[in-house]
Design a protein around this motif. Structure first.
Motif, PDB file in Angstrom:
ATOM      1  N   GLY A  16       7.300   0.804  -4.509  1.00  0.00           N
ATOM      2  CA  GLY A  16       6.025   0.245  -4.052  1.00  0.00           C
ATOM      3  C   GLY A  16       5.948   0.126  -2.540  1.00  0.00           C
ATOM      4  O   GLY A  16       4.860   0.177  -1.963  1.00  0.00           O
ATOM      5  N   MET A  17       7.087   0.020  -1.902  1.00  0.00           N
ATOM      6  CA  MET A  17       7.122  -0.108  -0.446  1.00  0.00           C
ATOM      7  C   MET A  17       7.230   1.250   0.249  1.00  0.00           C
ATOM      8  O   MET A  17       6.607   1.464   1.275  1.00  0.00           O
ATOM      9  CB  MET A  17       8.302  -0.986  -0.013  1.00  0.00           C
ATOM     10  N   VAL A  18       8.027   2.159  -0.293  1.00  0.00           N
ATOM     11  CA  VAL A  18       8.301   3.418   0.420  1.00  0.00           C
ATOM     12  C   VAL A  18       7.598   4.634  -0.192  1.00  0.00           C
ATOM     13  O   VAL A  18       7.557   5.682   0.437  1.00  0.00           O
ATOM     14  CB  VAL A  18       9.822   3.701   0.539  1.00  0.00           C
ATOM     15  N   HIS A  19       7.075   4.517  -1.403  1.00  0.00           N
ATOM     16  CA  HIS A  19       6.292   5.563  -2.062  1.00  0.00           C
ATOM     17  C   HIS A  19       7.041   6.881  -2.245  1.00  0.00           C
ATOM     18  O   HIS A  19       6.432   7.948  -2.221  1.00  0.00           O
ATOM     19  CB  HIS A  19       4.982   5.832  -1.320  1.00  0.00           C
ATOM     20  N   ASN A  20       8.334   6.819  -2.417  1.00  0.00           N
ATOM     21  CA  ASN A  20       9.114   8.025  -2.637  1.00  0.00           C
ATOM     22  C   ASN A  20      10.246   7.679  -3.594  1.00  0.00           C
ATOM     23  O   ASN A  20      11.035   6.767  -3.327  1.00  0.00           O
ATOM     24  CB  ASN A  20       9.663   8.559  -1.308  1.00  0.00           C
ATOM     25  N   THR A  21      10.327   8.409  -4.701  1.00  0.00           N
ATOM     26  CA  THR A  21      11.292   8.083  -5.750  1.00  0.00           C
ATOM     27  C   THR A  21      12.737   8.145  -5.266  1.00  0.00           C
ATOM     28  O   THR A  21      13.516   7.222  -5.511  1.00  0.00           O
ATOM     29  CB  THR A  21      11.109   9.030  -6.955  1.00  0.00           C
ATOM     30  N   GLU A  22      13.092   9.224  -4.585  1.00  0.00           N
ATOM     31  CA  GLU A  22      14.484   9.378  -4.148  1.00  0.00           C
ATOM     32  C   GLU A  22      14.878   8.277  -3.164  1.00  0.00           C
ATOM     33  O   GLU A  22      15.968   7.708  -3.264  1.00  0.00           O
ATOM     34  CB  GLU A  22      14.716  10.756  -3.508  1.00  0.00           C
ATOM     35  N   ASP A  23      13.990   7.991  -2.203  1.00  0.00           N
ATOM     36  CA  ASP A  23      14.280   6.921  -1.244  1.00  0.00           C
ATOM     37  C   ASP A  23      14.385   5.572  -1.956  1.00  0.00           C
ATOM     38  O   ASP A  23      15.276   4.771  -1.645  1.00  0.00           O
ATOM     39  CB  ASP A  23      13.193   6.860  -0.162  1.00  0.00           C
ATOM     40  N   ALA A  24      13.496   5.323  -2.905  1.00  0.00           N
ATOM     41  CA  ALA A  24      13.519   4.055  -3.649  1.00  0.00           C
ATOM     42  C   ALA A  24      14.839   3.900  -4.409  1.00  0.00           C
ATOM     43  O   ALA A  24      15.426   2.813  -4.431  1.00  0.00           O
ATOM     44  CB  ALA A  24      12.335   3.978  -4.600  1.00  0.00           C
ATOM     45  N   GLU A  25      15.306   4.978  -5.017  1.00  0.00           N
ATOM     46  CA  GLU A  25      16.579   4.919  -5.745  1.00  0.00           C
ATOM     47  C   GLU A  25      17.751   4.680  -4.802  1.00  0.00           C
ATOM     48  O   GLU A  25      18.669   3.920  -5.123  1.00  0.00           O
ATOM     49  CB  GLU A  25      16.775   6.205  -6.553  1.00  0.00           C
ATOM     50  N   ASP A  26      17.720   5.320  -3.628  1.00  0.00           N
ATOM     51  CA  ASP A  26      18.779   5.106  -2.637  1.00  0.00           C
ATOM     52  C   ASP A  26      18.784   3.659  -2.149  1.00  0.00           C
ATOM     53  O   ASP A  26      19.846   3.032  -2.033  1.00  0.00           O
ATOM     54  CB  ASP A  26      18.608   6.043  -1.438  1.00  0.00           C
ATOM     55  N   PHE A  63      14.355   0.178   5.846  1.00  0.00           N
ATOM     56  CA  PHE A  63      14.292   1.631   5.699  1.00  0.00           C
ATOM     57  C   PHE A  63      13.063   2.187   6.432  1.00  0.00           C
ATOM     58  O   PHE A  63      13.151   3.163   7.171  1.00  0.00           O
ATOM     59  CB  PHE A  63      14.229   2.013   4.218  1.00  0.00           C
ATOM     60  N   ILE A  64      11.925   1.551   6.226  1.00  0.00           N
ATOM     61  CA  ILE A  64      10.688   1.996   6.882  1.00  0.00           C
ATOM     62  C   ILE A  64      10.843   1.912   8.396  1.00  0.00           C
ATOM     63  O   ILE A  64      10.501   2.844   9.115  1.00  0.00           O
ATOM     64  CB  ILE A  64       9.482   1.160   6.389  1.00  0.00           C
ATOM     65  N   ARG A  65      11.356   0.792   8.873  1.00  0.00           N
ATOM     66  CA  ARG A  65      11.553   0.611  10.311  1.00  0.00           C
ATOM     67  C   ARG A  65      12.520   1.655  10.875  1.00  0.00           C
ATOM     68  O   ARG A  65      12.260   2.259  11.904  1.00  0.00           O
ATOM     69  CB  ARG A  65      12.097  -0.786  10.592  1.00  0.00           C
ATOM     70  N   ASP A  66      13.629   1.861  10.180  1.00  0.00           N
ATOM     71  CA  ASP A  66      14.642   2.791  10.656  1.00  0.00           C
ATOM     72  C   ASP A  66      14.131   4.224  10.691  1.00  0.00           C
ATOM     73  O   ASP A  66      14.522   5.008  11.545  1.00  0.00           O
ATOM     74  CB  ASP A  66      15.903   2.733   9.788  1.00  0.00           C
ATOM     75  N   PRO A 117      -0.383  -4.597   8.261  1.00  0.00           N
ATOM     76  CA  PRO A 117       0.724  -5.342   8.868  1.00  0.00           C
ATOM     77  C   PRO A 117       1.800  -5.630   7.805  1.00  0.00           C
ATOM     78  O   PRO A 117       1.503  -5.758   6.621  1.00  0.00           O
ATOM     79  CB  PRO A 117       0.058  -6.637   9.345  1.00  0.00           C
ATOM     80  N   GLU A 118       3.030  -5.732   8.241  1.00  0.00           N
ATOM     81  CA  GLU A 118       4.186  -5.828   7.346  1.00  0.00           C
ATOM     82  C   GLU A 118       4.047  -6.918   6.279  1.00  0.00           C
ATOM     83  O   GLU A 118       4.273  -6.666   5.093  1.00  0.00           O
ATOM     84  CB  GLU A 118       5.429  -6.075   8.191  1.00  0.00           C
ATOM     85  N   ASN A 119       3.673  -8.137   6.669  1.00  0.00           N
ATOM     86  CA  ASN A 119       3.572  -9.227   5.694  1.00  0.00           C
ATOM     87  C   ASN A 119       2.462  -8.974   4.683  1.00  0.00           C
ATOM     88  O   ASN A 119       2.616  -9.279   3.501  1.00  0.00           O
ATOM     89  CB  ASN A 119       3.332 -10.572   6.395  1.00  0.00           C
ATOM     90  N   GLN A 120       1.329  -8.426   5.145  1.00  0.00           N
ATOM     91  CA  GLN A 120       0.235  -8.118   4.228  1.00  0.00           C
ATOM     92  C   GLN A 120       0.659  -7.033   3.237  1.00  0.00           C
ATOM     93  O   GLN A 120       0.400  -7.133   2.041  1.00  0.00           O
ATOM     94  CB  GLN A 120      -1.001  -7.650   4.998  1.00  0.00           C
ATOM     95  N   LYS A 121       1.325  -6.008   3.749  1.00  0.00           N
ATOM     96  CA  LYS A 121       1.783  -4.916   2.898  1.00  0.00           C
ATOM     97  C   LYS A 121       2.762  -5.440   1.843  1.00  0.00           C
ATOM     98  O   LYS A 121       2.661  -5.090   0.662  1.00  0.00           O
ATOM     99  CB  LYS A 121       2.450  -3.828   3.738  1.00  0.00           C
ATOM    100  N   THR A 122       3.685  -6.275   2.261  1.00  0.00           N
ATOM    101  CA  THR A 122       4.680  -6.819   1.333  1.00  0.00           C
ATOM    102  C   THR A 122       4.011  -7.643   0.246  1.00  0.00           C
ATOM    103  O   THR A 122       4.263  -7.433  -0.945  1.00  0.00           O
ATOM    104  CB  THR A 122       5.714  -7.674   2.095  1.00  0.00           C
ATOM    105  N   ALA A 123       3.152  -8.574   0.634  1.00  0.00           N
ATOM    106  CA  ALA A 123       2.478  -9.433  -0.344  1.00  0.00           C
ATOM    107  C   ALA A 123       1.607  -8.601  -1.287  1.00  0.00           C
ATOM    108  O   ALA A 123       1.632  -8.791  -2.510  1.00  0.00           O
ATOM    109  CB  ALA A 123       1.637 -10.491   0.374  1.00  0.00           C
TER     110      ALA A 123
END
Length: 172
Positions: A16-26, A63-66, A117-123
């Motif tokens: 839900g945060m990164v929208h990519n299956t492989e990244d989410a699994e990692d 991960f998103i920040r990096d 913004p990060e907090n809005q996206k997270t919530a």
């Protein structure tokens, strides 16, 4: 046992945060490694799922920040596997053009969510992708329930503006 019981929850949260299956699994794998290393820090005053959500959200944000990604490219597989594509059970066969158009719409929506913004996206993500209540989100984000309500409201307003502008420009 912890991985068996909570793997789906953690992967879905990360997706839900990164929208990519492989990244989410990692990221989920990193979450469980962190849990293994810091299980002694778990305070029994919170539910284990709340603790896992918090770690998953933080790892996803890191991960998103990096990676400093502004745009996410998704395969059709990701869309099918997404928790939100519930049409799969009723799926009728579509033309390649219709499938491509659907993928483009999903990408536009994900890009709009990513631009919040990060907090809005997270919530917003925890509420809409994970179906967490405002109270549960407040525990995960360590905020008051009214702050969570405000974040989600502002996220919805922001998304409405972005998507309406895109709609007017005929993005999809």
């Amino acid at each position: 046992m912890l991985v068996e019981n909570y793997q789906k929850l953690v992967v879905n949260t990360c997706f839900g945060m990164v929208h990519n299956t492989e990244d989410a699994e990692d990221i989920a794998q990193e979450v469980f490694i962190e849990v293994f290393r810091s299980i002694q820090n778990f305070r029994a005053d919170a539910k284990i799922s709340t603790w896992l959500y918090r770690i998953a959200v933080n790892r996803s944000l890191n991960f998103i920040r990096d990676n400093k990604r502004n745009k996410w490219f998704h395969s059709f597989e990701d869309i099918i596997m997404s928790k939100n594509s519930q049409l799969n059970s009723d799926k009728h066969y579509e033309t390649p053009a219709a499938e491509l158009e659907k993928m483009q719409r999903v990408n536009i929506i994900h890009e709009a969510i990513d631009s919040l913004p990060e907090n809005q996206k997270t919530a917003f993500t925890l509420n809409k992708y994970e179906d967490l209540s405002y109270k549960e989100i407040s525990e995960v984000m360590d905020l008051s329930v009214s702050s969570v309500e405000s974040l989600i409201h502002r996220a919805k307003i922001g998304l409405q503006k972005k998507l309406y502008t895109c709609y007017k420009k005929k993005c999809f």
